[in-house]
Design an enzyme around this catalytic site. Structure first.
Site, PDB file in Angstrom:
ATOM      1  N   MET A  17       0.853  -1.184   0.000  1.00 37.85           N
ATOM      2  CA  MET A  17       0.000   0.000   0.000  1.00 37.85           C
ATOM      3  C   MET A  17       0.878   1.219   0.000  1.00 37.85           C
ATOM      4  O   MET A  17       1.918   1.205   0.609  1.00 37.85           O
ATOM      5  CB  MET A  17      -0.901   0.027   1.225  1.00 37.85           C
ATOM      6  CG  MET A  17      -1.966  -1.026   1.202  1.00 37.85           C
ATOM      7  SD  MET A  17      -3.036  -0.888  -0.188  1.00 37.85           S
ATOM      8  CE  MET A  17      -4.399  -0.034   0.502  1.00 37.85           C
ATOM      9  N   PRO A  18       0.520   2.280  -0.541  1.00 40.80           N
ATOM     10  CA  PRO A  18      -0.580   2.425  -1.485  1.00 40.80           C
ATOM     11  C   PRO A  18      -0.160   2.014  -2.894  1.00 40.80           C
ATOM     12  O   PRO A  18       1.016   1.858  -3.177  1.00 40.80           O
ATOM     13  CB  PRO A  18      -0.891   3.920  -1.436  1.00 40.80           C
ATOM     14  CG  PRO A  18       0.429   4.551  -1.145  1.00 40.80           C
ATOM     15  CD  PRO A  18       1.147   3.567  -0.243  1.00 40.80           C
ATOM     16  N   ILE A  19      -1.166   1.873  -3.743  1.00 38.08           N
ATOM     17  CA  ILE A  19      -0.921   1.597  -5.153  1.00 38.08           C
ATOM     18  C   ILE A  19      -1.378   2.815  -5.937  1.00 38.08           C
ATOM     19  O   ILE A  19      -2.524   3.232  -5.823  1.00 38.08           O
ATOM     20  CB  ILE A  19      -1.687   0.344  -5.632  1.00 38.08           C
ATOM     21  CG1 ILE A  19      -1.222  -0.886  -4.845  1.00 38.08           C
ATOM     22  CG2 ILE A  19      -1.507   0.145  -7.138  1.00 38.08           C
ATOM     23  CD1 ILE A  19      -2.078  -2.110  -5.073  1.00 38.08           C
ATOM     24  N   ASP A  56       3.602   1.323  -4.574  1.00 41.24           N
ATOM     25  CA  ASP A  56       3.701   0.777  -5.925  1.00 41.24           C
ATOM     26  C   ASP A  56       3.121   1.787  -6.906  1.00 41.24           C
ATOM     27  O   ASP A  56       2.102   2.421  -6.620  1.00 41.24           O
ATOM     28  CB  ASP A  56       2.904  -0.524  -6.062  1.00 41.24           C
ATOM     29  CG  ASP A  56       3.588  -1.703  -5.409  1.00 41.24           C
ATOM     30  OD1 ASP A  56       4.791  -1.627  -5.132  1.00 41.24           O
ATOM     31  OD2 ASP A  56       2.912  -2.708  -5.172  1.00 41.24           O
TER      32      ASP A  56
END
Length: 79
Positions: A17-19, A56
């Site tokens: 997290m986060p994406i 990511d």
């Protein structure tokens, strides 16, 4: 009784997290995408108070024939 809290803690550590998803038309260079990913990651980590390693960034290039704005295709389908 410790299994529940330990599993929960382990899930949080392993969570990705986060994406950040970026959808764009083709044509950007790898250098541009790298710079964007670097800066978006830095900002997300700073604002969301998470390690940069947990951020990511996913780029999805969409062909103009598959993209419409205001009901009009960017380019006609080549069928």
């Amino acid at each position: 009784m410790l299994a529940g809290p330990l599993l929960h803690h382990r899930f949080i550590e392993d969570a990705v997290m986060p994406i950040i998803r970026v959808e764009l038309l083709p044509g950007r260079t790898q250098e541009q995408k790298t710079l964007y990913a670097t800066e978006a990651t830095r900002l997300a980590a700073e604002i969301l108070k998470c390690p940069v390693e947990s951020v990511d960034v996913i780029f999805t290039e969409i062909e103009p024939r598959d993209w419409a704005r205001g009901g009009r295709m960017h380019s006609p389908a080549s069928d």
